[in-house]
Design a protein around this motif. Structure first.
Motif, PDB file in Angstrom:
ATOM      1  N   CYS A  44       0.845  -1.241   0.185  1.00 48.32           N
ATOM      2  CA  CYS A  44       0.270   0.129   0.097  1.00 48.32           C
ATOM      3  C   CYS A  44       0.815   0.989  -0.177  1.00 48.32           C
ATOM      4  O   CYS A  44       0.641   2.147  -0.398  1.00 48.32           O
ATOM      5  CB  CYS A  44      -1.052  -0.129   0.982  1.00 48.32           C
ATOM      6  SG  CYS A  44      -2.179   1.269   1.627  1.00 48.32           S
ATOM      7  N   GLN A  47       2.299   1.985  -3.233  1.00 52.06           N
ATOM      8  CA  GLN A  47       1.399   2.715  -4.467  1.00 52.06           C
ATOM      9  C   GLN A  47       1.011   4.158  -4.098  1.00 52.06           C
ATOM     10  O   GLN A  47       0.547   4.579  -5.200  1.00 52.06           O
ATOM     11  CB  GLN A  47      -0.274   2.340  -4.144  1.00 52.06           C
ATOM     12  CG  GLN A  47      -0.678   0.836  -4.131  1.00 52.06           C
ATOM     13  CD  GLN A  47      -1.548   0.427  -4.651  1.00 52.06           C
ATOM     14  OE1 GLN A  47      -1.192  -0.668  -5.784  1.00 52.06           O
ATOM     15  NE2 GLN A  47      -1.722   1.473  -6.466  1.00 52.06           N
ATOM     16  N   GLU A  80      -6.420   3.470  -5.042  1.00 50.69           N
ATOM     17  CA  GLU A  80      -6.746   2.632  -3.958  1.00 50.69           C
ATOM     18  C   GLU A  80      -6.661   0.812  -5.055  1.00 50.69           C
ATOM     19  O   GLU A  80      -6.606   1.069  -5.728  1.00 50.69           O
ATOM     20  CB  GLU A  80      -8.518   2.860  -3.953  1.00 50.69           C
ATOM     21  CG  GLU A  80      -8.803   3.804  -3.185  1.00 50.69           C
ATOM     22  CD  GLU A  80     -10.374   3.888  -3.267  1.00 50.69           C
ATOM     23  OE1 GLU A  80     -11.173   2.498  -3.160  1.00 50.69           O
ATOM     24  OE2 GLU A  80     -10.645   4.316  -2.519  1.00 50.69           O
ATOM     25  N   CYS A  84      -5.120  -1.728  -0.126  1.00 47.82           N
ATOM     26  CA  CYS A  84      -4.656   0.216  -0.174  1.00 47.82           C
ATOM     27  C   CYS A  84      -6.527   0.487  -0.042  1.00 47.82           C
ATOM     28  O   CYS A  84      -6.729   0.742  -1.435  1.00 47.82           O
ATOM     29  CB  CYS A  84      -3.359   0.564  -1.233  1.00 47.82           C
ATOM     30  SG  CYS A  84      -3.166   2.636  -0.545  1.00 47.82           S
ATOM     31  N   SER A 100      -4.024   1.380   4.890  1.00 48.31           N
ATOM     32  CA  SER A 100      -4.524   0.182   4.482  1.00 48.31           C
ATOM     33  C   SER A 100      -5.560  -0.764   4.639  1.00 48.31           C
ATOM     34  O   SER A 100      -6.335  -0.423   5.593  1.00 48.31           O
ATOM     35  CB  SER A 100      -3.492  -1.387   4.578  1.00 48.31           C
ATOM     36  OG  SER A 100      -3.255  -0.686   5.444  1.00 48.31           O
TER      37      SER A 100
END
Length: 153
Positions: A44, A47, A80, A84, A100
């Motif tokens: 996450c 990301q 997303e 995440c 997360s």
């Protein structure tokens, strides 16, 4: 009389081996669960790399942080993923918040990614110099042990 040669293990020896294996498993399973949760949280945080790039590029070209999330040119709504849940860029500071989800933890952990200058001070448009470094800290949700090592401060 001839001596009988013992073949195999006695019941007590087998029970001792089973007890030792059970103890080792009891210690390993919680550590492995923490490791898998940390890996999902780390995914996450990774990301957020495009958001960090967007904030850095905006700051380098404009000399300050944008007053709105949209000004960075990065759509956080599409960031997303399976692990995440939320990614937010705070206007005016460039701080990125990641949260997360589906990690397996009792409370899914989150983190702040805060831009800093080379000395470790918060980035200030009037005294900035050099590249942006990113400081990762907990946002107060979830257990600290579930964050990657770089975020456990």
């Amino acid at each position: 009389m001839t001596k009988q040669i013992q073949k195999g293990f006695t019941l007590i020896e087998l029970m001792i081996v089973i007890a030792i294996v059970a103890i080792l498993v009891a210690l390993a399973v919680p550590a492995y669960q923490d490791y898998t949760i940390r890996a999902k949280v780390g995914e996450c945080i990774n990301q957020a790399a495009p958001a960090k790039l967007a904030v850095s590029e905006y700051f380098q070209s404009e000399g300050n942080f944008a007053g709105s999330e949209a000004a960075y040119g990065f759509d956080t709504a599409n960031s997303e993923s399976q692990y995440c849940n939320d990614l937010v860029i705070t206007p005016g500071t460039g701080r990125i918040t990641v949260q997360s989800t589906n990690t397996g933890a009792d409370v899914d952990p989150g983190a702040f990614l805060t831009p800093e200058d080379a000395s470790g001070a918060a980035y200030n448009p009037t005294s900035m110099s050099g590249p942006i470094n990113w400081d990762c800290t907990t946002n107060g949700t979830g257990a600290l042990r579930h964050l990657p090592a770089t975020c456990r401060q």
